[in-house]
Design a protein around this motif. Sequence first.
Motif, PDB file in Angstrom:
ATOM      1  N   VAL A 156       0.859  -1.192   0.000  1.00 30.96           N
ATOM      2  CA  VAL A 156       0.000   0.000   0.000  1.00 30.96           C
ATOM      3  C   VAL A 156       0.895   1.241   0.000  1.00 30.96           C
ATOM      4  O   VAL A 156       1.792   1.350   0.844  1.00 30.96           O
ATOM      5  N   THR A 157       0.673   2.154  -0.940  1.00 33.40           N
ATOM      6  CA  THR A 157       1.578   3.297  -1.097  1.00 33.40           C
ATOM      7  C   THR A 157       0.804   4.601  -1.208  1.00 33.40           C
ATOM      8  O   THR A 157      -0.103   4.724  -2.045  1.00 33.40           O
ATOM      9  N   ASP A 158       1.218   5.560  -0.361  1.00 36.50           N
ATOM     10  CA  ASP A 158       0.539   6.860  -0.339  1.00 36.50           C
ATOM     11  C   ASP A 158       1.123   7.782  -1.419  1.00 36.50           C
ATOM     12  O   ASP A 158       2.193   7.526  -1.965  1.00 36.50           O
ATOM     13  N   ASN A 159       0.415   8.849  -1.707  1.00 39.86           N
ATOM     14  CA  ASN A 159       0.845   9.899  -2.662  1.00 39.86           C
ATOM     15  C   ASN A 159       1.038   9.357  -4.074  1.00 39.86           C
ATOM     16  O   ASN A 159       1.896   9.850  -4.822  1.00 39.86           O
ATOM     17  N   ALA A 160       0.246   8.367  -4.444  1.00 35.07           N
ATOM     18  CA  ALA A 160       0.426   7.729  -5.752  1.00 35.07           C
ATOM     19  C   ALA A 160      -0.028   8.628  -6.906  1.00 35.07           C
ATOM     20  O   ALA A 160       0.275   8.332  -8.069  1.00 35.07           O
ATOM     21  N   LEU A 161      -0.752   9.703  -6.603  1.00 38.95           N
ATOM     22  CA  LEU A 161      -1.160  10.628  -7.679  1.00 38.95           C
ATOM     23  C   LEU A 161      -0.478  11.992  -7.545  1.00 38.95           C
ATOM     24  O   LEU A 161      -0.572  12.820  -8.455  1.00 38.95           O
ATOM     25  N   TRP A 162       0.185  12.223  -6.423  1.00 37.61           N
ATOM     26  CA  TRP A 162       1.077  13.385  -6.224  1.00 37.61           C
ATOM     27  C   TRP A 162       0.442  14.691  -6.694  1.00 37.61           C
ATOM     28  O   TRP A 162       0.943  15.355  -7.603  1.00 37.61           O
ATOM     29  N   GLY A 163      -0.689  14.995  -6.107  1.00 38.65           N
ATOM     30  CA  GLY A 163      -1.401  16.234  -6.447  1.00 38.65           C
ATOM     31  C   GLY A 163      -1.829  16.289  -7.898  1.00 38.65           C
ATOM     32  O   GLY A 163      -2.092  17.382  -8.429  1.00 38.65           O
ATOM     33  N   GLY A 164      -1.896  15.152  -8.553  1.00 34.78           N
ATOM     34  CA  GLY A 164      -2.274  15.110  -9.973  1.00 34.78           C
ATOM     35  C   GLY A 164      -1.089  15.282 -10.918  1.00 34.78           C
ATOM     36  O   GLY A 164      -1.238  15.117 -12.134  1.00 34.78           O
TER      37      GLY A 164
END
Length: 218
Positions: A156-164
Amino acid sequence: MAILDPAVDAFLLAHVPDRDDELKAMEAWARERRFPIVGPAVGALLEVLARSIGARRVLELGSGFGYSAAWWLRGMPPDGKVVLTDLDPDLVARGTAHLERLGHRGRFGYEVGEAIETLRRARGPFDVVYCDVDKEGYPDVVEPAVERLRPGGLLVTDNALWGGDVADPAVHDPATEAIRVYVERVSTHPLLRTTVLPLRDGVAVSVRLPDTGARATR
Ligand SMILES: C[S@@+](CC[C@H](N)C(=O)[O-])C[C@H]1O[C@@H](n2cnc3c(N)ncnc32)[C@H](O)[C@@H]1O
């Protein structure tokens, strides 16, 4: 680029589960210091994921002061344990105090230092490997994590879209490029099935497939 319409975001935040005052105090501290935590909507996802797979062993890469770990622990049985990692001893001390006040003494342990080194040293199997380190480090996490997850376990990994930014072809900074490589790697890995949820800053959830017989069909 906003990932979710702010009204949708507000709706989701209005429906997070009730939580201890200690967790709310951690949120307040993060807000005041502008320290990046997953927040309660993603926190609730972590709890739901832990409950869904009966997680007992979680390894966190980039734990900060223990907020995300507190949500994993909410979803785990009393004998469940989280290994936390961070480079910053002050955050480790703060996190230890919070998790103890939440009643988790004996259910967690911090490793101070490079998270990827802890991952490489760690003996699996884990039910969950959770990744929230510096973004440039994301691609290096995939192989050692897959090797240490049980079949049915989750990366599970956070920030996978990095503010778009990942979807903006004009953006090429190292963090954005590394997240793109990460998402490509987990989306095409033969031993993972991955979905990216557009919750908060994006959360990539990959399930570890069995070694034999059930390699992902494309
Ligand atoms: C986004 S914060 C983590 C927040 C935490 N997961 C939460 O939601 O409560 C990232 C943390 O990872 C730590 N960190 C970044 N790169 C690291 C690395 N290579 N090894 C260990 N810790 C790292 C930072 O010190 C920081 O505290």
